[in-house]
Design an enzyme around this catalytic site. Sequence first.
Site, PDB file in Angstrom:
ATOM      1  N   LYS A  97       5.161   3.633  11.521  1.00 37.48           N
ATOM      2  CA  LYS A  97       3.889   2.974  11.860  1.00 37.48           C
ATOM      3  C   LYS A  97       4.147   1.891  12.910  1.00 37.48           C
ATOM      4  CE  LYS A  97      -0.078   0.715  11.189  1.00 37.48           C
ATOM      5  NZ  LYS A  97       0.159  -0.544  10.527  1.00 37.48           N
ATOM      6  N   HIS A 128       0.861  -1.182   0.000  1.00 37.83           N
ATOM      7  CA  HIS A 128       0.000   0.000   0.000  1.00 37.83           C
ATOM      8  C   HIS A 128       0.897   1.231   0.000  1.00 37.83           C
ATOM      9  CE1 HIS A 128       1.070   0.196   4.203  1.00 37.83           C
ATOM     10  NE2 HIS A 128       0.494  -0.974   4.451  1.00 37.83           N
ATOM     11  N   GLU A 129       0.287   2.401   0.098  1.00 36.76           N
ATOM     12  CA  GLU A 129       1.063   3.644  -0.024  1.00 36.76           C
ATOM     13  C   GLU A 129       2.105   3.802   1.086  1.00 36.76           C
ATOM     14  OE1 GLU A 129       1.357   5.646  -2.461  1.00 36.76           O
ATOM     15  OE2 GLU A 129      -0.350   5.074  -3.706  1.00 36.76           O
ATOM     16  N   HIS A 135       4.031   1.318   2.197  1.00 36.74           N
ATOM     17  CA  HIS A 135       5.200   0.635   1.627  1.00 36.74           C
ATOM     18  C   HIS A 135       5.794   1.459   0.483  1.00 36.74           C
ATOM     19  CE1 HIS A 135       2.601  -2.917   2.979  1.00 36.74           C
ATOM     20  NE2 HIS A 135       3.687  -3.041   3.719  1.00 36.74           N
TER      21      HIS A 135
HETATM   22  P1  AMP Z   1       4.598  -4.864   6.787  1.00 37.22           P
HETATM   23  O1  AMP Z   1       4.446  -5.316   5.374  1.00 37.22           O
HETATM   24  O2  AMP Z   1       3.312  -4.534   7.451  1.00 37.22           O
HETATM   25  O3  AMP Z   1       5.498  -5.770   7.589  1.00 37.22           O
HETATM   26  O4  AMP Z   1       5.364  -3.475   6.720  1.00 37.22           O
HETATM   27  C1  AMP Z   1       6.573  -3.344   6.040  1.00 37.22           C
HETATM   28  C2  AMP Z   1       7.133  -1.995   6.343  1.00 37.22           C
HETATM   29  O5  AMP Z   1       6.210  -0.979   5.926  1.00 37.22           O
HETATM   30  C3  AMP Z   1       7.404  -1.764   7.821  1.00 37.22           C
HETATM   31  O6  AMP Z   1       8.626  -1.054   7.969  1.00 37.22           O
HETATM   32  C4  AMP Z   1       6.227  -0.920   8.239  1.00 37.22           C
HETATM   33  O7  AMP Z   1       6.496  -0.092   9.350  1.00 37.22           O
HETATM   34  C5  AMP Z   1       5.999  -0.091   6.999  1.00 37.22           C
HETATM   35  N1  AMP Z   1       4.613   0.421   6.989  1.00 37.22           N
HETATM   36  C6  AMP Z   1       3.481  -0.286   7.124  1.00 37.22           C
HETATM   37  N2  AMP Z   1       2.411   0.540   7.125  1.00 37.22           N
HETATM   38  C7  AMP Z   1       2.896   1.797   6.995  1.00 37.22           C
HETATM   39  C8  AMP Z   1       2.300   3.094   6.948  1.00 37.22           C
HETATM   40  N3  AMP Z   1       0.985   3.270   7.025  1.00 37.22           N
HETATM   41  N4  AMP Z   1       3.113   4.162   6.815  1.00 37.22           N
HETATM   42  C9  AMP Z   1       4.470   4.005   6.753  1.00 37.22           C
HETATM   43  N5  AMP Z   1       5.087   2.806   6.790  1.00 37.22           N
HETATM   44  C10 AMP Z   1       4.314   1.719   6.914  1.00 37.22           C
END
Ligand code: AMP
Length: 291
Positions: free
Chosen positions: A158, A43-44, A46
């Site tokens: 986040k 998503h945005e 990432h």
């Molecule tokens: P995930 O796929 O949820 O493990 O997240 C991968 C990376 O994306 C991690 O470093 C998260 O902190 C970051 N991330 C997830 N959601 C957000 C968000 N809304 N804003 C900024 N970074 C994010």
Amino acid sequence: MNTASSNPLPEVIHDTAAMQQRCLALRRAGKRISFVPTMGYLHEGHMSLLHAGRRQGDVLVLSIFVNPAQFGANEDLDSYPRDLDRDLELAAAAGTDLVYAPLPQDVYPEGYATYVDVEGITDLLCGASRPGHFRGVTTVVSKLFNIVQPDVAFFGEKDFQQLAVIRRMAIDLNIPVEIVGLPIVREEDGLALSSRNVYLSPDQRSQALVLAQCLATARQMVAGGERECAVILAALRQMIEAQPDVRIDYLQICHQLSLQEQQDVDADSVLLLAVFVGETRLIDNGYLLQG
Ligand code: AMP
């Protein structure tokens, strides 16, 4: 989200040894490697990490791996959303060069026995409610660092505690990587983007807005002169309890580095929240005194 892009799809490598060789060769050729580790279903949030990575390196590497080691027995490992084709389109749009998408049995083959454990700050907050979670995170991230050998790696604020834990690990283990944290990306109405938001029904999604509303209220109270954490937290608890399907996991004001709870708000204070909306666990956070 518009996934259309004129960029070519990134090269996808599933095999760990092949990925490590490829990255080693890139480093030997003098390339600066930017790395964004994710669990996919991009998503945005990432995308903002990928855009930063594109700007700060010669080669942009994305990993997509739903890491079983960081899920508890009763958590959503099996139902976690996955869509590799869509992720590759989005990765292409952000200018990603290489995607590492291993299988669990390749990351944790039979006989696997080694884990990385950061002590102390992993006992609090998400670590307290999800025992073993951070051990799974630090283990996989240290493995990913060894495989990708990045110069710089990007993480979202986040997951505020995760970022703190990874910074600690990189320092303690002398991992030669720069860790960059980037701000939370939100929907227009304030909901922090999360792959897990797809679990929410329309009614739950509107109740989930209470997270961002809590942050806004806490900031307003602080801007109005309130400094006592207990007073702020009591007001927020009431707001959350007014939502029928939202249950508090934790609600704390902590020091940004130690993650220890504070009595009074200061420039280091971060509000950290985790709630269940129905069955879906959502987190959010933000600094309270800005400027
Ligand atoms: P995930 O796929 O949820 O493990 O997240 C991968 C990376 O994306 C991690 O470093 C998260 O902190 C970051 N991330 C997830 N959601 C957000 C968000 N809304 N804003 C900024 N970074 C994010």
